[in-house]
Design an enzyme around this catalytic site. Structure first.
Site, PDB file in Angstrom:
ATOM      1  N   HIS A   1       0.889  -1.204  -0.103  1.00  0.00           N
ATOM      2  CA  HIS A   1      -0.133   0.091  -0.073  1.00  0.00           C
ATOM      3  C   HIS A   1       0.884   1.141  -0.057  1.00  0.00           C
ATOM      4  O   HIS A   1       1.766   1.485   0.619  1.00  0.00           O
ATOM      5  CB  HIS A   1      -0.904  -0.004   1.430  1.00  0.00           C
ATOM      6  CG  HIS A   1      -0.410   0.063   2.631  1.00  0.00           C
ATOM      7  ND1 HIS A   1      -0.067   1.048   3.195  1.00  0.00           N
ATOM      8  CD2 HIS A   1      -0.209  -1.098   3.474  1.00  0.00           C
ATOM      9  CE1 HIS A   1       0.390   0.703   4.394  1.00  0.00           C
ATOM     10  NE2 HIS A   1       0.253  -0.642   4.521  1.00  0.00           N
TER      11      HIS A   1
ATOM     12  N   ASP B   1      -0.165   4.296   1.246  1.00  0.00           N
ATOM     13  CA  ASP B   1      -0.147   5.265   2.280  1.00  0.00           C
ATOM     14  C   ASP B   1       0.577   4.960   3.507  1.00  0.00           C
ATOM     15  O   ASP B   1       0.987   3.789   3.538  1.00  0.00           O
ATOM     16  CB  ASP B   1      -1.616   5.618   2.649  1.00  0.00           C
ATOM     17  CG  ASP B   1      -2.304   4.256   3.271  1.00  0.00           C
ATOM     18  OD1 ASP B   1      -1.789   3.234   2.798  1.00  0.00           O
ATOM     19  OD2 ASP B   1      -2.925   4.475   4.101  1.00  0.00           O
TER      20      ASP B   1
ATOM     21  N   GLU C   1      -4.700   2.080   2.798  1.00  0.00           N
ATOM     22  CA  GLU C   1      -4.638   1.025   3.640  1.00  0.00           C
ATOM     23  C   GLU C   1      -5.024   1.406   5.278  1.00  0.00           C
ATOM     24  O   GLU C   1      -5.488   0.618   6.009  1.00  0.00           O
ATOM     25  CB  GLU C   1      -3.641   0.026   3.533  1.00  0.00           C
ATOM     26  CG  GLU C   1      -3.739  -1.433   4.099  1.00  0.00           C
ATOM     27  CD  GLU C   1      -3.131  -1.547   5.610  1.00  0.00           C
ATOM     28  OE1 GLU C   1      -3.349  -2.564   6.061  1.00  0.00           O
ATOM     29  OE2 GLU C   1      -2.578  -0.550   6.059  1.00  0.00           O
ATOM     30  N   GLU C   2      -4.531   2.556   5.602  1.00  0.00           N
ATOM     31  CA  GLU C   2      -4.339   2.742   6.861  1.00  0.00           C
ATOM     32  C   GLU C   2      -5.714   3.470   7.633  1.00  0.00           C
ATOM     33  O   GLU C   2      -5.560   4.098   8.887  1.00  0.00           O
ATOM     34  CB  GLU C   2      -2.988   3.726   7.299  1.00  0.00           C
ATOM     35  CG  GLU C   2      -1.779   2.958   6.798  1.00  0.00           C
ATOM     36  CD  GLU C   2      -1.355   1.874   7.674  1.00  0.00           C
ATOM     37  OE1 GLU C   2      -1.771   1.894   8.657  1.00  0.00           O
ATOM     38  OE2 GLU C   2      -0.196   1.587   7.592  1.00  0.00           O
TER      39      GLU C   2
ATOM     40  N   HIS D   1       3.950   3.215  12.863  1.00  0.00           N
ATOM     41  CA  HIS D   1       2.931   4.286  12.919  1.00  0.00           C
ATOM     42  C   HIS D   1       3.501   4.880  14.437  1.00  0.00           C
ATOM     43  O   HIS D   1       2.954   5.702  15.140  1.00  0.00           O
ATOM     44  CB  HIS D   1       1.580   3.810  13.709  1.00  0.00           C
ATOM     45  CG  HIS D   1       0.843   2.861  12.809  1.00  0.00           C
ATOM     46  ND1 HIS D   1      -0.513   2.739  12.902  1.00  0.00           N
ATOM     47  CD2 HIS D   1       1.173   2.125  11.720  1.00  0.00           C
ATOM     48  CE1 HIS D   1      -0.839   1.943  11.787  1.00  0.00           C
ATOM     49  NE2 HIS D   1       0.215   1.744  11.112  1.00  0.00           N
TER      50      HIS D   1
END
Length: 410
Positions: free
Chosen positions: A78, A80, A173-174, A379
């Site tokens: 992904h 992002d 995706e996030e 993250h």
């Protein structure tokens, strides 16, 4: 261009998704990375290269001679990065030959193995971090770099046999809007998918949580506190009462492994109205439904106590455990394990306490195991990834592709 150089190039582009945007893609930076990847795929000689109106990047590698009937494999990552931590101005920093001590980032932030013991798995490796002011973006730009380097090797080395390969880089995706939810699986045209979006070196994932969101709306009754007795119904107090009716030991901070949870993500309000948002997670679909039933029973209890329709519940499906699909694809599962073995590794098969694009895509009909990146602390500003682990991931991915080329029957 080396894998590390690709990774450094990709992380410098701010692709943080935006939860409240309500569109796909949710951020302009994802377009910038998508355009770069499209150009690089074209330069590598990939075919059917496409950048769609929703910022999906697709491409193909044709099967090598004699393997035209082999299963088509999709390689997915992904675009992002998570909005939980700053993603603009990422400055990747290389820490060569990690010696087992504490890594000190440029802003003074530390990654101490006493707090993050998994760091000790990478002694002797070259570790990449940010400067400490942003996340790094290994999730999932390490996955993108691994796939792109694998594509580079396949297009320059005709000795590697493979069936048709589809490449897919997906947006968002996030965040809950979920780019994979609108991916046309039939149009993508793969029999199997491999998401390169995992964690520590050697990990292989066939399972994720089943997940849903539960939104709670509460209507109170506001009145001057001087005359409130028997009349006021405090919406925030009802919210706290509802939360107290849920199992206190089944919150994220008290669970691990295969244990599911109730997680109160947000609560806001005043006397008149209040709202709450939970995410519920469990590996067993029936147990997840039982958790939903517990929240609904708590709401019904409060409605009996304070008046009907004071508390309203809405449930939204997020994703499903891909094992429900993968358990019926033994060639895919065993092929993944065989690839690790041939590469001299014993796969660490662990369930993901979260979801991936593979959760959604498996549910939509594209079975997707998930391959490690060699990174941790995603993250967060303490995120890091091992260069050697990324190289090992690429090696395993290429071996999976070779093994799947033998499968023409399932």
């Amino acid at each position: 261009m080396s894998l590390r150089e690709r990774f450094f190039e990709y992380v410098k582009i701010d692709t943080a998704s935006v939860e409240e945007a309500g569109c796909i893609p949710s951020s302009e930076g994802q377009w910038e990375l998508a355009r770069l990847l499209k150009r690089q795929l074209e330069e590598l000689g990939a075919e059917e290269v496409e950048l769609t109106e929703n910022c999906f990047v697709f491409a193909s590698l044709p099967a090598t001679k004699g393997l035209e009937r082999a299963k088509t494999v999709g390689l997915l990552a992904h675009l992002d990065t998570a909005p939980d931590c700053p993603g603009k101005g990422v400055k990747p920093v290389l820490h060569p030959r990690y010696d087992g001590g504490t890594i000190v980032l440029e802003n003074g932030l530390t990654i101490d193995p006493r707090r993050y013991p998994e760091l000790l798995r990478y002694i002797g490796d070259d570790i990449i971090t940010s400067d400490g002011t942003t996340l790094l973006g290994a999730d999932d730009k390490a996955g993108i770099a691994i796939i792109m380097e694998a594509v580079s090797e396949l297009t320059t080395n005709s000795d590697r046999p493979h069936g048709k390969i589809r490449i897919g880089f997906t947006p968002d995706e996030e965040v809950s809007v979920g780019g994979a939810s609108i991916l046309d699986v039939d149009g993508f045209g793969a029999d199997y998918g491999i998401t390169v979006d995992g964690d520590g070196v050697g990990e292989l994932n066939f399972e994720t949580f089943n997940g849903c969101t539960v939104k709670v709306e509460i209507e109170g009754n506001n009145i001057h506190p001087a005359e409130a007795k028997g009349k006021m119904i405090h919406a925030c107090a009802l919210a706290m009462e509802l939360d107290g009716l849920l199992p206190g030991d089944q919150r994220p901070q008290f669970t691990e492994g295969r244990e599911g949870f109730y997680h109160l993500c947000e609560m806001k309000g005043d006397v008149e109205t209040a709202s709450m948002e939970y995410i519920l997670r469990d590996f067993d679909r029936a147990v997840l439904q039982a958790r939903i039933d517990v929240v609904q029973a708590a709401a019904e209890s409060l409605n009996r106590k304070y008046g009907q329709d004071r508390v309203k519940i809405s449930v939204f499906h997020e994703y499903s455990n891909p094992w429900e699909i993968l358990k019926d694809r033994p060639a895919l599962v065993e092929g993944c394990k065989e690839a690790f073995s041939v590469c001299g590794m014993e796969p660490v098969i662990t369930p993901i306490r979260g979801g991936t694009d593979g959760s959604t895509l498996s549910e939509k009909g594209l079975p997707c195991p998930n391959l490690f990146l060699g990174g941790h602390n995603y993250h967060s500003c303490r995120e890091y990834v091992s260069v050697q682990a990324m190289e090992k991931s690429k090696e395993v991915l290429l071996k999976m592709i070779e093994i799947f080329a033998k499968d023409r029957t399932e």
